[in-house]
Design an enzyme around this catalytic site. Structure first.
Site, mmCIF file in Angstrom:
data_model
loop_
_atom_site.group_PDB
_atom_site.id
_atom_site.type_symbol
_atom_site.label_atom_id
_atom_site.label_comp_id
_atom_site.label_asym_id
_atom_site.label_seq_id
_atom_site.Cartn_x
_atom_site.Cartn_y
_atom_site.Cartn_z
ATOM 1 N N GLN A 220 5.958 -29.895 99.167
ATOM 2 C CA GLN A 220 4.806 -29.382 98.416
ATOM 3 C C GLN A 220 3.638 -29.133 99.360
ATOM 4 O O GLN A 220 3.241 -30.043 100.089
ATOM 5 C CB GLN A 220 4.426 -30.417 97.352
ATOM 6 C CG GLN A 220 3.293 -30.006 96.451
ATOM 7 C CD GLN A 220 2.778 -31.190 95.630
ATOM 8 O OE1 GLN A 220 3.189 -32.319 95.844
ATOM 9 N NE2 GLN A 220 1.881 -30.929 94.709
ATOM 10 N N SER B 272 -2.481 -29.758 99.206
ATOM 11 C CA SER B 272 -3.728 -30.295 99.779
ATOM 12 C C SER B 272 -4.063 -29.661 101.117
ATOM 13 O O SER B 272 -3.173 -29.245 101.857
ATOM 14 C CB SER B 272 -3.602 -31.801 100.009
ATOM 15 O OG SER B 272 -3.474 -32.479 98.800
ATOM 16 N N SER C 86 4.749 -34.592 102.492
ATOM 17 C CA SER C 86 5.884 -35.469 102.808
ATOM 18 C C SER C 86 7.103 -34.617 103.089
ATOM 19 O O SER C 86 7.367 -33.647 102.374
ATOM 20 C CB SER C 86 6.244 -36.362 101.614
ATOM 21 O OG SER C 86 5.118 -37.031 101.151
ATOM 22 N N GLU D 246 4.531 -33.661 87.749
ATOM 23 C CA GLU D 246 4.531 -34.780 88.678
ATOM 24 C C GLU D 246 5.016 -36.000 87.901
ATOM 25 O O GLU D 246 4.574 -36.263 86.789
ATOM 26 C CB GLU D 246 3.111 -35.012 89.234
ATOM 27 C CG GLU D 246 3.124 -35.657 90.582
ATOM 28 C CD GLU D 246 1.800 -35.463 91.354
ATOM 29 O OE1 GLU D 246 0.828 -34.945 90.772
ATOM 30 O OE2 GLU D 246 1.770 -35.834 92.532
ATOM 31 N N GLU E 17 -11.907 -43.101 92.518
ATOM 32 C CA GLU E 17 -13.005 -42.409 91.834
ATOM 33 C C GLU E 17 -12.466 -41.300 90.929
ATOM 34 O O GLU E 17 -12.925 -41.118 89.801
ATOM 35 C CB GLU E 17 -13.990 -41.840 92.860
ATOM 36 C CG GLU E 17 -14.792 -42.901 93.632
ATOM 37 C CD GLU E 17 -13.972 -43.694 94.647
ATOM 38 O OE1 GLU E 17 -13.008 -43.146 95.210
ATOM 39 O OE2 GLU E 17 -14.296 -44.882 94.870
#
Lengths: 412, 370, 412, 370
Positions: free
Chosen positions: C132, C135, C167, C250, C378
């Site tokens: 994937q 990010s 990963s 996910e 957060e």
């Protein structure tokens, strides 16, 4: 590094003490209180006015004021020394704080000559008590969001609206008042600041009952209250800046909090059992006591550092927010913990029965207000983050928006 | 796996919720708080009529013979409403003690009356400040008479009878005492939560009868407390959720700086933390309910876990509810303080958090040694 | 209320167990691991592919896929049961999670017939491993803020930029990739989603060394990488919606965290001394253990409640964020505490010397990533606040702003 | 009142800061972390040249005869830079033990060499896992020889000599041991902070000489530790502030959702809390420094208070610095982990937080009884 006064400070302290000895009674016991035998608030106000006049007659009434207005131009550290010494005597405190500490300096900055002449001498001579009319039910942390309306009517302004959290409103002579004179401009731009005669028709004061059962604050309702334009401080629409001046003069508290700190908790822990032995022998209790002792000590020496900074002529900064931020939560947590140690008897608040005459129970109910009044925990963290650490403000949703278009909620 | 209450149990909860929303809105709690009344008598009568006092009492003693899962559902709603009634004292403590240790005669005498609300019971153990040490109660029992002082006794001024822990010939035992006996002096205590009354009871040669085996009082008390801990915990999560809901409603509708204060991270995260505490406590309560209802051997651990986490969750939700209300939160006029007061009452009433943490960890450590 | 399977669940579990018994070795000890004797990652990948083919040949490879794509249309609870059972055997895990769990369902939703034919069979038969590529260094919590550029060039797209936290990038065959195809429109509107051949020229994979010293993730650099337009999933500019589909798939983790929970801490506390007695006898230690036990138990039974909800056919919601939010901080705090109990020897991470073979030291270094990866503390609090409690989002500073005008910082 | 360091002391601190910024940026710390070198030899030599190892050693022993306030200023900067040198072992522990308990001969032998950096000293007390109990060390001293194992010994592989706590004829005593003696076997330990070396030392009939009064080891150790606690605490607040600064810088310049992440309340308030912890610790450190420099009777309480609050502040700042850095925070490439590792090293090295909390509260309770 030492804990002693400089020679100048020592001299000032001696002068203060000599004066106080000549006019007041020194406490024989630190728990002594000047109003122990006072029967009514009216009597208390009378005693306070009398004491303030004594101070005035001897030149101690408004010691931080400039000399031209009758003050002594005292430094921050001299004010601290005065407070430290005065607290040793049986004399009234607090009634003139708003007037001398906040209204006076604001008038000095924004008042015209006529206004200075009208208000400052009676402030200095302490004939009049002042109160502050800023917060509203809809505007707490967001002070510039106030709603109370002022409308021009000839030479007067007509005030309608409601203020809240006003200490001493019912015995005050004058109030300092922020109003919204123009709701069609951005919220900081449409405010106008007045001095209001608290005895004016249409001013109604109602005490607020707190969760402790007591009531230290008031709501103040304004219904068509007339204020002559010559009681306006600063320009029409400039009220936010005038209010900031007032707030900047809000006294920096460097005093120690009274009642129910860690040493009292240690005493309690020696005297109650938990899990079959004195609480003071329990590791979990000791762990908590160590934590609170560190905070207690840290706050104490942070105050000492502030006082030292003042002694060097520095103005104390936002670091001082720490005192309330840490102290208030600590009070609440310690009170809760103390009651837990008392176990099933923890809820008893009968002064005759409860340890320390119910001090911890009283603190348990009082302490939530400590985390809110004078800036909530959340506001204080913002203050530390922005003013001490220099972190950016949050983007403001209402930035530049006309006041009357800013979204509002249904809750007061 | 079906780690959830059944539809019927949830229906019972819904009914209880509606009933209390109707009969015991917070305005009714306020009435008792502001009056000298020790409890809400009309509400109590209605609750009795609903059969809640009879819930787990077997049918042979005129009870409804429901299970503990049903009683947990009721407890959560009683907690949520902050009902100012002696429910926990009479149902979780006195009734449980009788169910556990009563002779047939005692059960026949007391249980039908408890079920029918003709009697209110309570349990008197504490003797002043600090946690009780079951080895030595100062109140003594000799020759059929009790002597000494119990303080505080929850609902001690209201209750018709009390289960009293005292020191008898064979050590700690439980005794049944008729509180209308003239030998007893009662003093109502001033406390931070006047919606649940507490009293000092002084016994002077007060007649009493043994409940359970002579000398088995400490063990019996521990069992009663474990059962009661689960039920108290349900009251606590009920109240915690109500406090969180109140905070949420207020924050959503209060605006500052042109936006709902509920959109500020400081408050969002505070409420998220309240929810997390509540949710963990709720899961532990379910575990406790399962263990209580099945009488599983894990009950002592499950009960302590439920009790400790529910106590923390309720206090956190009650105190932060005030904070989220800001200035309004510490006015008498708003209801926030009701939850705050009750959170401490429920926390300290069955033995403090410290006590239950110690029970929990002793039991867990013992279980790991096995 | 009970802990047992429904009859249907029990039947499914028996079927799973029968199958697994027929093709795999049951662990004799729960600590046993399938890769204990595996020498290299290459070997591990081979073993994994072989195992996955066994699953495929027996119809267990993609059990949650619809039947039309070769799946078993398994329910959430059946997936949980599969996981519970599979974890009892010495079989490889995780290599096909992105492909089967996230890429597959996205292709089913957004792929055209040709794409489905091209990718789904080789996914199901597990010839290919997927990774994937979402990010970026500049875009973590703010995923829509990615910068990697895609530019149309004839029938191809040219990709330039950098992805991070990928990963298995180095042994993957295919990747799912989100890119910015139009920086002049609002940030959610200018994204386009592709399947990328990881062996394409211009793709460079670099492992990221973590603070533990290990490296489970990669950076992936794209330099003029060509992707044919027929590898685009969804419309140009619709990449955000495609990515959301991927993320919604996910996997909800309901597994128990391994290693260093409260029961191990209790064992440790029995075996080290603190202040002159076994730590387990210290009240402060017991207090902490009680707290963590309540969290441990609360998380366990929250998982049970989630599994029950799935058993009833409900889709687990945002409440599941609690597991990571509480669990990650707890891991870190417990590890720190465990090391504190070891006192001066706490820093030793030699497996031969340290208690539990250095597990707590390992957790101390690993746990900070638990509070960040897969959503920071957060972000998770925001998720709970917004999706569970229904509290409003914060106003977005970049709302509606063209991507290339959104303020950016200097830090990656 | 002048509860502040003097201008000269602050000047010394500024100089130390500039020196270390130049000689020991975090790239130098990284070098040691990534190499097999147990410490940074060049930096150590430079530090010796600055006279820091000689700071509080009296002039009669070739020291600078500065006060503890000056050493506190240096310690804060050493902490802030995470300098990978045996400064705390040699200066706060070994030197302090000699100053406190050495005979004139011992002082004459060791102190000038410590001042000149010709010797590195350390202190060996721990004997494996858990807190040490001063009543009974397993290492024994008899007939001039030490036997047994100390583990871990900070800088035990580097140091030229050690002050060893052992069980002698009259109970716990301190001994001076030349670590170059062939009878000692040394094993370097793998630890989470390789920038500060730790070793296992095994003594086999190792020659040693008494330091201080025979049997007074426990009391002497306590005094050394109190002095060292203040100095460690300054290192800790120095490092805590550096971690907070790193977090602040990163957050200010990292953007998400179109704004600096430092403008989000969750991070602002986290950093405010870090600052608050640091500021309280700093104030307690100043108190400790005052008590240390004046030898005031309050030193035991002041030292423990400083130590406990600085330990907490540093750990909080170090761990939340990683969190604020997000994904980058747990990469090897970023420096966040240096602070995290060092926070635990400094926390556990002088005896854990639990130990110091217990010391603190024992001392406070004792003082309230007086």
């Amino acid at each position: 590094m030492d804990f002693n006064d400089t020679p100048e400070e020592a001299a000032f302290r001696a002068e203060v003490r000599t004066f106080l000895d000549s006019v007041a009674t020194r406490k024989s016991d630190p728990q002594d209180s000047w109003d122990k035998n006072v029967k009514s608030e009216t009597e208390a106000v009378e005693i306070a006015k009398k004491w303030q006049r004594t101070l005035h007659d001897n030149g101690w009434a408004c010691l931080h004021w400039p000399k031209e207005y009758g003050g002594r131009a005292a430094s921050q550290i001299e004010r601290v020394i005065w407070d430290q010494e005065e607290s040793q005597y049986l004399v009234p405190k607090g009634f003139f704080m708003i007037g001398l500490g906040m209204a006076g300096p604001t008038i000095m900055t924004y008042g015209n000559d006529e206004q200075k002449k009208k208000y400052l001498p009676s402030l200095a001579s302490s004939e009049k008590i002042w109160c502050q009319l800023f917060s509203e039910p809809v505007a707490g942390s967001d002070l510039a969001g106030i709603r109370t309306k002022s409308e021009k009517d000839g030479d007067d302004w007509i005030i309608n609206g409601q203020k809240i959290w006003t200490s001493g409103a019912h015995y005050s002579d004058w109030g300092i008042l922020v109003t919204r004179s123009d709701p069609t401009v951005a919220k900081h731009k449409g405010l106008t600041y007045f001095v209001v005669d608290m005895k004016s028709p249409g001013v109604e004061v109602r005490p607020i009952k707190q969760i402790t059962g007591g009531s230290g604050f008031n709501e103040v309702f304004f219904t068509d209250v007339r204020i002559p334009d010559n009681q306006r401080l600063g320009a029409v629409g400039d009220g936010w800046n005038v209010a900031l001046t007032t707030l900047m003069n809000e006294r920096v508290a460097v005093g120690e909090r009274k009642g129910g700190d860690v040493l009292e908790l240690i005493e309690l822990a020696k005297n109650v059992n938990i899990n079959g032995k004195p609480a003071i022998e329990d590791g979990a209790v000791r762990n908590k006591l160590a934590k609170w002792y560190c905070e207690f000590s840290g706050l104490k020496f942070t105050r000492f550092r502030s006082i030292s900074a003042m002694s060097r002529g520095e103005v104390p900064g936002a670091e001082n927010s720490i005192g309330k931020l840490v102290g208030a939560a600590k009070s609440q947590d310690m009170a809760e913990f103390a009651m837990m140690l008392m176990d099933r008897a923890g809820m008893i608040n009968d002064k005759e029965i409860a340890p320390f005459a119910g001090m911890f129970q009283q603190t348990f109910m009082q302490s939530p207000s400590g985390r809110i009044a004078g800036g909530t925990d959340e506001v204080l963290r913002n203050v530390v983050a922005e003013r001490v650490l220099g972190l950016p403000q949050e983007p403001r949703a209402d930035k530049g928006m006309p006041y009357n278009e800013i979204p509002t909620g249904t809750m007061k | 796996m079906n780690f959830e209450f059944s539809d019927n149990q949830k229906l019972l909860k819904d009914q209880a919720n509606k009933f209390l929303a109707d009969k015991c809105p917070l305005t009714e709690v306020r009435k008792i708080l502001e009056s000298d009344e020790p409890y809400h008598k009309e509400l109590w009568n209605e609750v009795v009529n609903m059969g809640w006092t009879a819930a787990v009492i077997p049918e042979e003693y005129d009870g409804l013979g429901l299970g503990y899962l049903e009683l947990c559902m009721i407890a959560e709603e009683v907690g949520s409403s902050l009902a100012p009634i002696p429910f926990s004292s009479s149902v979780y403590l006195a009734t449980e003690a009788l169910l556990l240790s009563g002779t047939i005669e005692q059960k026949e005498h007391y249980l039908p009356k408890l079920a029918a609300g003709e009697l209110i019971g309570t349990l008197a153990d504490a003797e002043g400040y600090g946690s009780i040490s079951p080895e030595g109660f100062a109140v003594t029992f000799k020759d059929g008479k009790l002597n000494g002082e119990k303080m505080p006794v929850i609902d001690g001024d209201i209750a018709d009878f009390a289960v009293v822990a005292a020191n008898g010939d064979k050590g700690t035992s439980l005794y049944l005492v008729d509180l209308s006996d003239a030998s007893i002096s009662k003093e109502v205590l001033s406390t931070l939560d006047p919606t649940r009354s507490q009293a000092r009871l002084t016994f002077s040669d007060t007649p009493a009868q043994l409940l359970g085996k002579d000398g088995a009082g400490a063990a019996d008390l521990e069992k009663v407390f474990d059962n009661a801990a689960v039920l108290f915990a349900f009251e606590q999560i009920g109240a915690a959720e109500a406090a969180l809901d109140a905070a949420k409603d207020y924050a959503m509708n209060r605006y500052a700086f042109g936006r709902s204060i509920a959109s500020f991270q400081a408050l969002k995260h505070k409420m998220a933390d309240m929810f997390v505490a509540l949710e963990l406590a709720r899961s532990n309560c379910y575990y406790g309910a399962w263990a209580l209802s099945t009488g599983d051997a894990e009950l002592p651990i499950a009960a302590a876990t439920a009790r400790v986490s529910a106590t923390k969750a309720m206090y956190q939700c009650a105190k932060e509810n005030i904070q989220i209300h800001g200035g309004m939160g510490f006015t008498w006029e708003f209801d926030c303080h009701f939850f705050y007061r009750r959170s401490k009452l429920l926390a300290d009433n069955l033995g403090s958090q410290a006590l239950w943490e110690e029970k929990l960890i002793s039991r867990v450590v013992a279980s790991t040694a096995a």
